[in-house]
Design an enzyme around this catalytic site. Sequence first.
Site, PDB file in Angstrom:
ATOM      1  N   SER A 183      81.778  -8.256  53.790  1.00  8.84           N
ATOM      2  CA  SER A 183      80.716  -8.641  54.439  1.00  8.84           C
ATOM      3  C   SER A 183      79.441  -7.726  54.096  1.00  8.84           C
ATOM      4  O   SER A 183      78.431  -8.010  54.516  1.00  8.84           O
ATOM      5  CB  SER A 183      80.816  -8.880  56.161  1.00  8.84           C
ATOM      6  N   PRO A 217      85.230  -2.941  59.721  1.00  6.70           N
ATOM      7  CA  PRO A 217      85.561  -1.499  59.305  1.00  6.70           C
ATOM      8  C   PRO A 217      84.165  -0.831  58.655  1.00  6.70           C
ATOM      9  O   PRO A 217      84.437   0.358  58.434  1.00  6.70           O
ATOM     10  CB  PRO A 217      86.664  -1.728  57.893  1.00  6.70           C
ATOM     11  N   GLY A 218      83.196  -1.340  58.635  1.00  4.60           N
ATOM     12  CA  GLY A 218      81.843  -0.666  57.982  1.00  4.60           C
ATOM     13  C   GLY A 218      81.302  -1.174  56.787  1.00  4.60           C
ATOM     14  O   GLY A 218      80.497  -0.103  56.034  1.00  4.60           O
ATOM     15  N   GLY A 219      81.349  -2.410  56.644  1.00  2.00           N
ATOM     16  CA  GLY A 219      80.578  -2.648  55.432  1.00  2.00           C
ATOM     17  C   GLY A 219      79.224  -2.889  55.554  1.00  2.00           C
ATOM     18  O   GLY A 219      78.361  -2.599  54.651  1.00  2.00           O
ATOM     19  N   ASP A 235      82.018  -0.288  67.878  1.00  2.00           N
ATOM     20  CA  ASP A 235      82.897  -1.146  67.592  1.00  2.00           C
ATOM     21  C   ASP A 235      84.291  -0.590  68.295  1.00  2.00           C
ATOM     22  O   ASP A 235      84.567   0.659  68.155  1.00  2.00           O
ATOM     23  CB  ASP A 235      83.299  -1.528  66.150  1.00  2.00           C
ATOM     24  N   ASP A 255      81.414  -1.572  74.328  1.00  2.00           N
ATOM     25  CA  ASP A 255      80.966  -3.061  74.171  1.00  2.00           C
ATOM     26  C   ASP A 255      79.551  -3.138  73.419  1.00  2.00           C
ATOM     27  O   ASP A 255      78.493  -2.456  73.858  1.00  2.00           O
ATOM     28  CB  ASP A 255      80.905  -3.570  75.517  1.00  2.00           C
ATOM     29  N   ASP A 271      76.828  -7.956  63.641  1.00  2.00           N
ATOM     30  CA  ASP A 271      77.844  -8.906  63.075  1.00  2.00           C
ATOM     31  C   ASP A 271      78.916  -9.369  63.962  1.00  2.00           C
ATOM     32  O   ASP A 271      79.823  -9.795  63.610  1.00  2.00           O
ATOM     33  CB  ASP A 271      78.264  -8.199  61.757  1.00  2.00           C
ATOM     34  N   LYS A 300      76.189 -17.623  65.117  1.00  2.00           N
ATOM     35  CA  LYS A 300      77.176 -18.505  64.790  1.00  2.00           C
ATOM     36  C   LYS A 300      76.600 -20.099  65.096  1.00  2.00           C
ATOM     37  O   LYS A 300      76.030 -20.006  65.942  1.00  2.00           O
ATOM     38  CB  LYS A 300      78.507 -18.159  65.515  1.00  2.00           C
TER      39      LYS A 300
END
Length: 349
Positions: A183, A217-219, A235, A255, A271, A300
């Site tokens: 991503s 994870p950090g994209g 996160d 949060d 994201d 979304k």
Amino acid sequence: MNTLLLHCRPGFENEACAEISDHAARVEATGYARAKPNSAYAEFVFSESDGAHRLMRGVRFSRLIFPRQWAQGQWLDLPETDRIGVLLEELKAYPVFGSVWLEVFDTNDGKELSNFCRKFEAPLRKALEKSGRLKDGGNGPRLLLTFKSGREVFLGFADAENSAMWPGGVPRLKFPRQAPSRSTLKLEEAWHHFIPRDQWDQRLAPGMTAVDLGASPGGWTWQLVNREIEVMAVDNGPMNEALLETGLVGHYRADGFAFRPKRSVDWMVCDIVEKPAKNAALLETWIGEGLCREAVVNLKLPMKQRYTEVKRLLERIADGLAERGVKANIGCKQLYHDREEVTCHLRRL
Ligand SMILES: C[S@@+](CC[C@H](N)C(=O)[O-])C[C@H]1O[C@@H](n2cnc3c(N)ncnc32)[C@H](O)[C@@H]1O
């Protein structure tokens, strides 16, 4: 030449139709939109011969949400042999072009046709130059040839400054090997789309600060760190170790909807896959309260009425900011790397 061809993500033809019909009504151009499901394109057929021209002059392509590329023109049947001869004959009625792109739709058939286009491009370009139809680098419009098969082409053109940045609107971005998720390309594409390249050094400058909500994870964090921007990554999930070791990333297990930075930051990116109204409200709060200067947030899409719903959310953000007396640029695009979502960009003025 009274048809406007629109490329889009397969499955979003109705959204492209609804959106372009909206704009046609705004510029008082009459006609009708049509599309086949999953064809990855839509058409608007104008009743007046200058309809497509008027619409393209009255709309900034970059402001469109669902169309990835557009061209005004018409369909042409090609013979098995001497396709170039037939094209040249037809192009006599067209202006002199400043560039040429061969395009295909984003379907399996389209992918197969790419090889044909690659082989066809060099001899076609040569013939166009020789006949005086193409003055490469000149200020004529861009010739856009969209092949549906070897025998069917949409002969179209558009202003190079008011159409897609890449053929078919598909960005050529290389996946950075060190980035922890695919991503990552979404944020890079968003920057290409929303920020002119000559402003990157000023708006994505080393030493700036950012908050990445839903960062694991950090994209996206990787993209920010790659520009030497300091990131608060929010996160509950784990962050990529190599990113944490850069010293530019702080990991906050919190949060994303409640997190607030102690001091305002340059960028907020988000994201998190949530209800679109919730992400839209988050965007309005961050820009409205001055928590950040610019933001990129994914929305979304619902199952139905996707264009209507996005439009409603964008209007709600604009109204909310206006009530607070805050001025901002609002952009929204279904990027190539977006699936069932669109990407919003806001910049506080
Ligand atoms: C699509 S992933 C993000 C991928 C990330 N942008 C990247 O490039 O690697 C969505 C993330 O949102 C996180 N998430 C979901 N709800 C959240 C919330 N309320 N607060 C913070 N993070 C949340 C999930 O843990 C998940 O890691």
